[in-house]
Design a protein around this motif. Structure first.
Motif, PDB file in Angstrom:
ATOM      1  N   ARG A 185       0.834  -1.200   0.000  1.00 19.34           N
ATOM      2  CA  ARG A 185       0.000   0.000   0.000  1.00 19.34           C
ATOM      3  C   ARG A 185       0.871   1.253   0.000  1.00 19.34           C
ATOM      4  O   ARG A 185       0.612   2.205  -0.737  1.00 19.34           O
ATOM      5  CB  ARG A 185      -0.932   0.002   1.205  1.00 19.34           C
ATOM      6  CG  ARG A 185      -1.940   1.158   1.237  1.00 19.34           C
ATOM      7  CD  ARG A 185      -2.892   1.111   0.056  1.00 19.34           C
ATOM      8  NE  ARG A 185      -4.037   1.985   0.254  1.00 19.34           N
ATOM      9  CZ  ARG A 185      -4.976   2.201  -0.655  1.00 19.34           C
ATOM     10  NH1 ARG A 185      -4.889   1.596  -1.838  1.00 19.34           N
ATOM     11  NH2 ARG A 185      -5.998   2.999  -0.412  1.00 19.34           N
ATOM     12  N   SER A 238      -1.953  -4.374   2.208  1.00 17.78           N
ATOM     13  CA  SER A 238      -2.623  -3.991   0.963  1.00 17.78           C
ATOM     14  C   SER A 238      -3.579  -2.816   1.144  1.00 17.78           C
ATOM     15  O   SER A 238      -4.152  -2.330   0.167  1.00 17.78           O
ATOM     16  CB  SER A 238      -3.374  -5.186   0.364  1.00 17.78           C
ATOM     17  OG  SER A 238      -4.344  -5.677   1.270  1.00 17.78           O
ATOM     18  N   GLY A 239      -3.769  -2.364   2.379  1.00 14.99           N
ATOM     19  CA  GLY A 239      -4.489  -1.117   2.605  1.00 14.99           C
ATOM     20  C   GLY A 239      -5.886  -1.215   3.172  1.00 14.99           C
ATOM     21  O   GLY A 239      -6.560  -0.186   3.328  1.00 14.99           O
TER      22      GLY A 239
END
Length: 365
Positions: A185, A238-239
């Motif tokens: 991310r 990955s956020g």
């Protein structure tokens, strides 16, 4: 002929080991302290197992890749402790307040034993509603209907239920080792790569490789000249958690209850690892003790292929999957220290017959 060929290969490996001071895993059950293991394409066919199964630690094994966390490797991983700083990797038990995939929300009640004197807690929860380990009972190899190491549904529920692949085996063994964070991310923000963690977005091996390169890490296994060590615990940001906190409660709760069904038309949609051959080879050949991420599904959901990474990791290889870890403070600390490896511990719940567990994990720098 095949038997003599196999014998010759074992003898050749023994000679190479003698000359290089290595220890090659050639005979099942594998020695967890081996320094060379077969690649995915070199796996032996296990009698009675699906193609591609790595049930190599013994007939009664329910630890899978956690076997790689040997005293030798844990001791080596402890050298990651430099400053003693600790970072929790656990979301509060009530986050997300509305879980994905139709799971039950956490409920907390205070029980009064004696007013102003003593109190207890009462919890009602689904262990997979928040920061979690997917245990080996969670997801089967769909084509064969088998879970890790010949475990079946009747071993989990019903009159023949037993403790095969129970989560308590992990608790008895313990989880501690070297953690490696790939902050995809953060890399995406830096490179102007825009995507929504609340929608399908497959992160390819090439993207992860470039992310690692940006961090100064070669994500290939050491056997291929990279920096990943046997028994490492992989974490990928990955956020999801960042995005969760950026949305209003109404928006994130609406997205959490999107209709769920297996298949490409699933309303549940999340960013995660791509289902691709290079990802499969990398996840297998790196011999991670466990993998984890901050997303609800670890892999991109729904899959657009005929398989799920869950099938390979959990059922075929016996590799634990962690989901919805809080990697926000960890990524900040890694960037602040300019180091992406650390010592990590996890204490799965000791529940005989249990499917999964909250992670209860801490990273130590």
């Amino acid at each position: 002929m095949s038997q003599s060929k196999s014998t010759a290969q074992i003898r050749l490996a023994q000679v190479k080991d003698f000359l290089t001071f290595n220890r090659t895993a050639t005979t099942i059950p594998f020695d967890p302290d081996s320094t060379i293991f077969p690649t995915r394409k070199e796996l032996p066919q296990i009698p009675g197992a699906p193609q591609g199964a790595a049930w190599v630690w013994g007939e009664d094994d329910y630890l899978g890749r956690l076997n790689l966390l040997t005293p030798t490797r844990v001791k080596a991983a402890s050298s990651e402790v430099k400053t003693g700083e600790m970072v929790s990797l656990n979301l509060p038990l009530n986050v997300p307040e509305v879980p994905a995939f139709g799971r039950e929300p956490f409920k907390h009640e205070i029980k009064t034993l004696a007013e102003n004197m003593a109190y207890d807690d009462l919890y009602h929860l689904n262990t997979q509603s928040g920061t979690q380990w997917d245990g080996f009972r969670h997801f089967a190899h769909l084509a064969s209907g088998t879970f890790y190491n010949k475990t079946e549904g009747q071993d989990i529920v019903g009159p023949k239920a037993n403790h095969k692949c129970s989560i308590h085996h992990w608790s008895d063994h313990g989880i501690a080792g070297r953690g490696v964070l790939l902050d995809y991310r953060g890399y995406a923000h830096k490179k102007g790569i825009n995507y929504d963690p609340y929608d399908y977005y497959p992160i390819s091996f090439e993207e992860l490789y470039q992310c690692g390169k940006d961090q100064g890490i070669d994500i290939r296994p050491q056997s291929q000249g990279g920096d990943i060590k046997i028994g490492d615990i992989l974490m990928i940001r990955s956020g999801f958690v960042e995005s969760y906190h950026s949305k209003t409660p109404e928006e994130r709760n609406r997205l959490a209850v999107r209709p769920h069904q297996l298949g490409i038309d699933d309303g549940q949609r999340w960013a995660g690892l791509a289902q691709e051959e290079r990802v499969l080879d990398w996840l297998h050949d790196s011999y991670f003790a466990a993998v984890a991420g901050d997303a609800p599904s670890f892999e991109a959901w729904p899959t657009h292929e005929e398989y799920y990474l869950h099938e390979h990791l959990l059922a075929l290889w016996g590799c634990p999957i962690g989901e919805m870890l809080d990697l926000e403070k960890l990524s900040q600390k890694c960037r602040e220290r300019n180091r992406w490896t650390f010592f990590v511990t996890s204490a799965p719940s000791n529940v005989p017959g249990g499917v999964s567990s909250h992670i209860n994990a801490t990273a130590i720098f």
